[in-house]
Design a protein around this motif. Structure first.
Motif, short mmCIF file in Angstrom:
data_model
loop_
_atom_site.label_atom_id
_atom_site.label_comp_id
_atom_site.label_asym_id
_atom_site.label_seq_id
_atom_site.Cartn_x
_atom_site.Cartn_y
_atom_site.Cartn_z
N GLN A 169 0.85 -1.20 0.00
CA GLN A 169 0.00 0.00 0.00
C GLN A 169 0.88 1.24 0.00
OE1 GLN A 169 -3.44 0.43 2.78
NE2 GLN A 169 -2.41 2.28 3.47
N LYS A 171 0.78 5.52 0.04
CA LYS A 171 0.02 6.76 0.23
C LYS A 171 0.93 7.93 -0.10
CE LYS A 171 -2.70 9.46 3.54
NZ LYS A 171 -3.23 9.54 4.91
N THR A 173 2.27 11.55 0.04
CA THR A 173 2.26 12.79 0.82
C THR A 173 2.40 14.00 -0.11
OG1 THR A 173 4.64 12.57 1.16
CG2 THR A 173 3.19 11.65 2.85
N GLY A 196 -2.11 12.83 -1.45
CA GLY A 196 -3.25 12.44 -0.61
C GLY A 196 -3.93 11.16 -1.06
N LYS A 197 -3.58 10.63 -2.25
CA LYS A 197 -4.22 9.42 -2.75
C LYS A 197 -3.47 8.17 -2.24
CE LYS A 197 -7.40 11.44 -5.17
NZ LYS A 197 -7.40 11.40 -6.63
N THR A 198 -4.19 7.07 -2.13
CA THR A 198 -3.63 5.80 -1.68
C THR A 198 -3.95 4.72 -2.70
OG1 THR A 198 -3.87 6.39 0.67
CG2 THR A 198 -3.62 4.05 0.14
N SER A 199 -2.95 3.91 -3.04
CA SER A 199 -3.15 2.78 -3.95
C SER A 199 -2.61 1.51 -3.30
CB SER A 199 -2.43 3.01 -5.29
OG SER A 199 -3.10 3.97 -6.06
N VAL A 217 6.20 9.21 -0.63
CA VAL A 217 5.16 8.22 -0.33
C VAL A 217 5.47 7.51 0.98
CG1 VAL A 217 4.52 7.78 -2.73
CG2 VAL A 217 6.36 6.46 -1.69
N SER A 218 4.42 7.03 1.62
CA SER A 218 4.53 6.23 2.84
C SER A 218 3.97 4.84 2.53
CB SER A 218 3.75 6.87 3.99
OG SER A 218 3.82 6.08 5.16
N ASP A 225 3.65 -1.05 8.61
CA ASP A 225 4.13 0.25 8.19
C ASP A 225 5.65 0.20 8.02
OD1 ASP A 225 4.56 2.87 7.63
OD2 ASP A 225 3.81 3.68 9.51
#
Length: 245
Positions: A169, A171, A173, A196-199, A217-218, A225
């Motif tokens: 995953q 996300k 930033t 702000g989008k997550t894939s 990205v995170s 995590d």
């Protein structure tokens, strides 16, 4: 005006030397000099060249996406983003049989049935000795133990099979370009992940991901995590799981 000339002129207008720009973008001075001469051969490919153009543009006040678009027009265009569903089809869902506790009620009922049968036989003139069933509270019967062991074994095998699946995953930033491939090199995703989008992507055994900005990205790997894949502003490539060399 060429891309390199535009970048050089904007840098000078921003009052930055190549050394100062290198410190802010973490891009080597020699590479910045080459880019300003429209020499992108040192970038290591179009993907990394786009990342450098985007990062330099941000620092010197140019529109990053417009500059990358200009680069794409001069170098054959950018590949269209590919949806993960079009190149990856998960195998049939793995059904994990839950390990159930032994049925003590059934075991007790069987034991009491044995006692009743031998009691009737004795009353009808059978042997004087009355066999007794070894029924201990909380002790499972042999058949119940076998069923529980089989269930546990099936659950372990299914869990091992499921362990081959890599779920990643990402996300954003801030907006960043990503290129995601599975273990054998099939493209899962290629495009810009907007701020702000997550894939979420998944593949068997592993995947390789290239990031135009390692700090943009995170990540979460199989629900854990793992943070950013690299320093901010630096293009990086990472492998997750066990991709084929």
């Amino acid at each position: 005006m060429s891309i390199g000339s535009s970048l050089a002129e904007a840098r000078r207008a921003a009052g930055l030397t190549v050394g100062q720009l290198s410190a802010r973008t973490r891009i080597r001075e020699a590479l910045i000099h080459a880019i300003e001469r429209d020499d992108f051969s040192l970038c290591g490919g179009d993907f990394y060249a786009r990342g450098h153009v985007r990062n330099i543009s941000k620092v010197i006040g140019l529109d990053p996406e417009a500059m990358v678009h200009s680069y794409d027009e001069l170098h054959g265009g950018v590949p269209l983003p590919v949806r993960a569903a079009s190149v990856f089809q998960a195998e049939k869902p793995i059904k994990i049989r839950e390990s159930r506790s032994p049925n003590w009620t059934t075991a007790m009922a069987v034991a009491l049935g044995i006692i009743v049968i031998f009691g009737v036989v004795k009353m009808m003139g059978g042997t004087d000795e009355t066999p007794t069933a070894d029924v201990r509270p909380g002790a499972p019967s042999a058949s119940s133990k076998g069923a529980a062991d089989a269930a546990r074994k099936a659950a372990s095998l299914s869990a091992a099979k499921q362990g081959d699946l890599i779920v990643l995953q990402a996300k954003a930033t801030r907006s960043s370009w990503l290129d995601v491939k599975d273990a054998v090199g099939h493209k899962i995703f290629s495009g810009t992940l907007e701020e702000g989008k997550t894939s979420v992507w998944q593949a068997k055994r592993g995947m390789r991901v290239s990031f135009s900005d390692g700090g943009a990205v995170s990540l979460q790997l199989n629900g854990k995590d793992i943070g950013a894949p690299g320093p901010s502003g630096e293009a990086v490539s990472r492998s997750y799981g066990n991709p084929t060399p």
